[in-house]
Design a protein around this motif. Structure first.
Motif, short mmCIF file in Angstrom:
data_model
loop_
_atom_site.label_atom_id
_atom_site.label_comp_id
_atom_site.label_asym_id
_atom_site.label_seq_id
_atom_site.Cartn_x
_atom_site.Cartn_y
_atom_site.Cartn_z
N UNK A 129 0.81 -1.22 0.00
CA UNK A 129 0.00 0.00 0.00
C UNK A 129 0.84 1.26 0.00
N UNK A 130 1.95 1.26 0.76
CA UNK A 130 2.84 2.43 0.78
C UNK A 130 3.49 2.65 -0.58
N UNK A 131 3.95 1.57 -1.19
CA UNK A 131 4.59 1.70 -2.51
C UNK A 131 3.60 2.22 -3.54
N UNK A 132 2.39 1.71 -3.52
CA UNK A 132 1.36 2.17 -4.46
C UNK A 132 1.01 3.63 -4.21
N UNK A 133 0.96 4.02 -2.93
CA UNK A 133 0.60 5.41 -2.60
C UNK A 133 1.68 6.38 -3.07
N UNK A 134 2.95 5.99 -2.97
CA UNK A 134 4.02 6.86 -3.44
C UNK A 134 3.91 7.08 -4.94
N UNK A 135 3.64 6.01 -5.69
CA UNK A 135 3.49 6.13 -7.14
C UNK A 135 2.32 7.05 -7.47
N UNK A 136 1.19 6.83 -6.81
CA UNK A 136 0.01 7.66 -7.07
C UNK A 136 0.24 9.11 -6.67
N UNK A 137 0.97 9.32 -5.57
CA UNK A 137 1.22 10.69 -5.11
C UNK A 137 2.10 11.46 -6.07
N UNK A 138 3.06 10.78 -6.70
CA UNK A 138 3.91 11.46 -7.69
C UNK A 138 3.08 11.89 -8.90
#
Length: 828
Positions: free
Chosen positions: A252-261
C-alpha cells in the motif's frame, strides 16, 4: 463600534495568511496614522460568492496596539474580560479544542474507530455550529470573529510543517524498487477515477444545464481532488491500524508513493493552466521556469548540502542545532516562494522535505524535534478548525449542484476501488487481501481536507461543495478502518499446519534458527549460544540473523537481505560490525554453519511482523530473542528496555515456530578446547510441552565434548505414577537421558531427580543449584499449574519467562548463570 455577532466560517487560507502576518509586522513597526495609537481602527471583511453575485460585509473593531496580555483576573469587569485579550483567548481556545479531541478519541476508541483523524473531525463537529458553536454565548465569547485569523494561521502553519515532515519520511528510492503490482495499482488508483469522474461530468452535463460555469469548475476540482491517493494519508492509516510493515502495508505504501507522484505532477499542471486562464500564458510560463529552477536548486544545492551536514556529524552524536535552524528557515522561505510562483504554499516545503536524507541522523532528528508538536498539536488544530467551519445543514441534495457532486463522488469512489482490485487479482492475490488493499487506497484524510479548505479560502469552491466533500471524507475515514480490520488479520498467516519445533525436527538434517539482534551487546551472547548447539557436517545449522533497527525519520519500513546486495545498509550503523562478527563465526565452523544476515527498519511496536514473517519464510524451528534487561558484572540491572519486552511478548504470542528468550548474565563464554567439560549446563525439568522442547535443545548441546549437562527433574511428593498422556511423553523422552547418565563414565551427562513439596522448596533448591552452572535451560510453562510452583506465581515479574525462568532471571538470584527460556510452537 461593537463587533458584529455574526460568526464567519473558519477557513484555512494559504499564502494570504502569511502575507497578512508579514504586513501586520511592518504596520506595527511603522509610525501610526493620524488616527492615533490605541484608537479603534475599522476593518471590513468582504465575503462574496465565487461568481461574485452576492456580497456580505461585516465591520469589526480592533485596538492598536493589540491587547495581548490581561492585567489579571482580579481587576477584570464586565467590559474587560479575558476574551478581550488575545493570549488568554488563544489559550482557552486551544484548551477547548484539545479537550474535545481527547474526549472524542476516548469515545470512538471504545467503539473500534481508532484512527486519530476521525476523532479530530468529530471534535471539530462538536465545536462547530451544529453543537457548541451554535450556542450564542459560546461562539461570541470563546471564538469571536477577530480571533479566527490567528487560529487559522497557526493551523495552516501546522499543516505546512506536516507535509514537510511527510516529505522527510518518504523514501524516494522505493520508486526504483517497487514492483509492477505497486506501479500499476498506484497509477490506476489515480487515472481511472479521474477519467471516469470527468467522463461522468461530461456525460451528464446536459442534465444539469442550470449550473453556472463557476459551479462546473467546482465539480471538476472536487472530482480531481477526490481521485488522489496521498502518501501521508495512507501512511497515517497504516500506522493507526498497526499494519505498516506487513506485506500488505508495504504494498500500500509503494502504491501510494506512485500515485502521489502522479497527483503532484497533475496538480502542478492544473495550477499552471489556471494561472494561464486567469492571468496570462506568459505568467504561467514564468511560473513554470521558476518551478524548474527551484527543483534544480533543491536537487543540486540543498540535498548535497544536507549530505554535507550528515558527514559533519560524528557517528553516534546528535546533529548540530544550527543545521536544524537552517533547514527550518529554508522551509519557511520555500513556503513564501511557493506563493510567488502561484503554487500552493505547501509545495515548496514538501519538495524540500523530499530532499532531506531520510533516517538517521538528519531526518530522524528533524522528526524527533518537530513531529511531536506537529502531529500532536498543530495538525489536530488544523483538522478541528477546518471542521468547525462546516455547515452540514446547507447540503441540499435536491439541487443540481449537489446531485452532480454526489454522483461524481460515487463514480470516483467506485472507480478507485475497482481500479485497485484489478492488479492484485491479476497477480493471484487472495480476495480478502485484494479487497483490503483497495480499501486502503480508497481512504481519505487530511490532505484532501486541506485541498478543499484551501480552495474554500481562495473562493474556488462554494459552501455546498465544501460541506458535502467534508461529509464524504468523514464517512470514508470512519468506515474504511473498520472494514480493513474485519477483512485483514496479519497474524493469521503465522498459523500453519506444519510442526516447526525441535521435537519434530528430523535427525541429521539442517536445523534453522533465527537470531534477533538489537544492540551490539547481543552479538557475543548469541554467537556463544549458537556454538553450544554443536553444529557439525552431519547436523548442520542454518542461522538467519535479523538486525532490528527502530524506524525513525522515515515512513516506509525497510527490509534488506545482505546476501542480495554487496552494499550495506549504512556506513553509520553497526550492521557492518554485525555482518563481520557472524562471517567470522561461519568461517570458524566451515561446512557446519550457514549464516544469512538481514536488516529490518520498522516501528518498534511492529517489529514482531518482520521477525515472524522471516521465520515463516525460512521455515525456522527456533527463534532466539534477547532479554530486555542487561545485567552488569555484579548482577545488578544496567539497562532495561520495556519496548523490547513488549516485542518479545508479541513474538511469543504469534511465532510460527518455537521461541527461546536468552537472559545473558555475562557468563556465557567461549569454551577452551583443551579443558574437558569446561562449560556446564543445567536443564530444570518439570514436564509439559515447553520442558520437553527445552530438553531436546539441551540434548543437542551435549554433543560437544566440552559441554556437561545435568538434567534435574523435579517431582512433587505423591506424583510418581503416570496419570495422563503428557506424563507418559515426559517419561519417554527422559529415558534416553537416564541411559546416557548411567553409561557415561566421563560425567558429561547427569540425571538427577528431586522430590519436593511446594514452591518454597523449589526456590531453595534452585538458589543452591544456580551457582554451579554457566547456563540454565527451562521451559516457559505459561499458565501451567504445578504444586512445585505454588505461591511462586504471585511473585512473578515477567510472565513471558514463566515462573521458573522469572525466578532464575530475578536479581534476588545473585548467581551469574545465564538463563534460556524455551516455548514450544503454539500456532499449529
Amino acid at each position: 463600534m461593537q463587533p458584529s455577532r455574526t460568526r464567519a466560517p473558519f477557513v484555512a487560507t494559504d499564502g494570504v495568511i502569511f502575507w497578512k502576518v508579514v504586513s501586520l509586522f511592518f504596520e506595527l513597526s511603522l509610525p501610526v496614522s493620524a488616527s492615533g495609537l490605541g484608537l479603534p481602527e475599522q476593518a471590513k471583511m468582504n465575503s462574496s460568492s465565487i461568481d461574485g453575485t452576492s456580497t456580505a460585509s461585516k465591520e469589526i473593531c480592533i485596538s492598536l496596539p493589540p491587547r495581548v496580555n490581561s492585567d489579571g483576573v482580579w481587576i477584570l469587569n464586565a467590559t474587560s474580560s479575558l476574551t478581550n485579550f488575545s493570549l488568554p483567548l488563544l489559550e482557552m481556545q486551544l484548551i477547548f479544542v484539545f479537550i474535545s479531541n481527547i474526549v472524542c478519541y476516548l469515545i470512538l476508541n471504545s467503539f473500534g474507530l481508532i484512527t486519530k483523524f476521525v476523532s479530530q473531525m468529530m471534535a471539530g463537529i462538536l465545536m462547530g455550529p451544529h453543537v457548541f458553536g451554535g450556542m450564542k454565548s459560546f461562539g461570541e465569547l470563546l471564538f469571536p470573529l477577530v480571533s479566527q485569523e490567528m487560529l487559522d494561521t497557526i493551523a495552516m502553519l501546522g499543516y505546512t510543517l506536516f507535509l514537510f515532515l511527510s516529505g522527510v519520511k518518504m523514501d524516494m528510492g522505493i520508486i526504483f524498487r517497487t514492483g509492477r503490482k505497486a506501479m500499476y495499482t498506484g497509477a490506476l488508483s489515480l487515472l481511472m477515477p479521474l477519467l471516469l469522474g470527468m467522463g461522468t461530468l461530461q456525460l451528464f452535463g446536459n442534465r444539469w444545464w442550470g449550473l453556472r460555469s463557476s459551479e462546473k469548475l467546482e465539480l471538476i476540482f472536487a472530482t480531481a481532488t477526490h481521485s488522489m491517493t496521498p502518501f501521508p494519508v495512507i501512511a497515517c492509516l497504516l500506522s493507526d491500524l498497526n499494519i505498516l510493515n506487513s506485506e500488505l502495508g508495504r504494498l500500500g505504501l509503494s502504491s501510494a508513493i506512485v500515485s502521489d507522484l502522479f497527483s503532484g505532477f497533475l496538480n502542478s499542471v492544473f495550477t499552471l493552466a489556471k494561472v494561464a486562464y486567469d492571468h496570462s500564458a506568459s505568467r504561467a510560463f514564468m511560473d513554470f521556469g521558476i518551478i524548474v529552477v527551484y527543483l534544480a536548486v533543491v536537487v543540486l544545492g540543498a540535498r548535497p548540502a544536507m549530505y554535507w551536514m550528515v558527514r559533519q556529524t560524528p557517528e553516534g552524536r546528535p546533529v548540530k542545532d544550527l543545521y536544524i535552524y537552517i533547514i527550518i528557515l529554508a522551509v519557511l522561505g520555500s513556503a513564501l516562494l511557493s506563493v510567488w510562483f502561484d503554487q500552493l504554499i505547501v509545495f515548496g516545503p514538501f519538495v524540500l522535505g523530499l530532499a532531506v536524507p531520510d533516517g538517521p541522523p538528519l531526518g530522524s532528528t528533524l522528526v524527533y524535534k518537530l513531529d511531536s508538536m506537529v502531529s500532536g498539536a498543530l495538525l489536530p488544530l488544523f483538522v478541528i478548525t477546518t471542521m468547525m467551519s462546516v455547515n452540514f445543514s446547507g447540503i441540499n441534495l435536491n439541487s443540481d449542484l449537489a446531485m452532480a457532486h454526489a454522483t461524481a463522488m460515487v463514480v470516483v469512489i467506485v472507480a478507485k476501488f475497482a481500479a485497485c482490485l484489478v492488479p492484485p487479482l491479476y497477480s493471484s492475490m487472495p480476495m480478502n487481501d485484494a479487497l483490503t488493499l483497495a480499501l486502503i487506497m480508497s481512504c481519505k484524510g487530511v490532505v484532501e481536507m486541506a485541498n478543499y479548505s484551501i480552495a474554500r479560502g481562495q473562493n474556488n469552491i462554494g459552501e455546498k461543495i465544501f460541506s458535502l466533500a467534508m461529509f464524504t471524507i468523514l464517512v470514508t475515514a470512519s468506515i474504511v478502518p473498520v472494514l480493513i480490520r474485519r477483512l485483514y488479520d496479519p497474524s493469521r498467516k503465522y498459523a500453519g499446519y506444519q510442526k516447526r519445533n525441535l521435537i519434530h525436527h528430523k535427525p541429521n538434517t539442517e536445523l534453522r534458527v533465527l537470531s534477533c539482534i538489537h544492540k551490539p551487546d547481543n552479538v557475543p551472547a548469541v554467537i556463544n549460544l549458537l556454538e553450544r548447539i554443536s553444529p557439525t557436517r552431519e547436523n548442520p545449522l542454518a542461522v538467519y540473523v535479523l538486525h532490528l533497527i527502530e524506524l525513525i525519520g522515515r515512513a516506509s519500513p525497510v527490509f534488506i537481505s545482505h546476501q542480495m546486495q554487496k552494499k550495506t545498509l549504512s556506513n553509520r550503523s553497526y550492521s557492518q560490525d554485525l555482518i563481520l562478527s557472524f562471517s567470522h563465526f561461519q568461517r570458524n565452523n566451515h561446512e557446519a554453519i550457514a549464516v544469512n544476515v538481514f536488516t529490518a527498519i520498522s516501528p518498534s511496536k511492529l517489529m514482531y511482523e518482520d521477525i515472524c514473517t522471516l521465520a515463516l519464510d525460512k521455515l525456522t524451528s527456533l527463534i532466539v530473542l534477547p532479554f530486555h534487561r542487561k545485567y552488569s558484572i555484579d548482577g545488578s540491572i544496567e539497562l532495561e528496555d520495556n519496548t523490547l519486552r513488549t516485542l518479545n511478548c508479541s513474538v511469543l504470542d504469534r511465532a510460527p515456530c518455537s521461541v527461546a528468550i536468552l537472559v545473558n548474565r555475562g557468563h556465557i563464554r567461549r569454551s577452551t578446547p583443551s579443558v574437558l567439560a569446561s562449560y556446564s549446563i543445567a536443564m530444570i525439568f518439570l514436564g509439559g510441552n515447553d520442558d520437553r522442547e527445552a530438553l531436546i535443545l539441551a540434548g543437542r548441546m551435549v554433543n560437544d565434548s566440552n559441554v556437561s549437562l545435568t538434567v534435574v527433574r523435579l517431582i512433587a511428593e505423591g506424583e510418581d505414577s503416570i496419570t495422563d498422556c503428557s506424563k507418559m511423553l515426559d517419561s519417554e523422552i527422559l529415558k534416553s537421558f537416564k541411559y546416557h547418565s548411567a553409561a557415561d563414565h566421563k560425567g558429561c551427562v547427569m540425571y538427577i531427580e528431586e522430590e519436593l513439596k511446594d514452591g518454597t522448596e523449589t526456590a531453595t533448591m534452585l538458589r543452591e543449584l544456580i551457582d554451579n552452572y554457566d547456563l540454565c535451560i527451562v521451559g516457559r510453562r505459561y499458565n501451567v499449574e504445578s504444586p512445585l510452583t505454588t505461591c511462586l506465581e504471585e511473585w512473578s515479574e515477567f510472565p513471558e519467562l514463566g515462573v521458573m525462568g522469572d525466578m532464575l532471571a530475578s536479581t534476588d538470584f545473585s548467581g551469574r548463570c545465564s538463563v534460556l527460556v524455551v516455548q514450544q510452537q503454539m500456532t499449529i
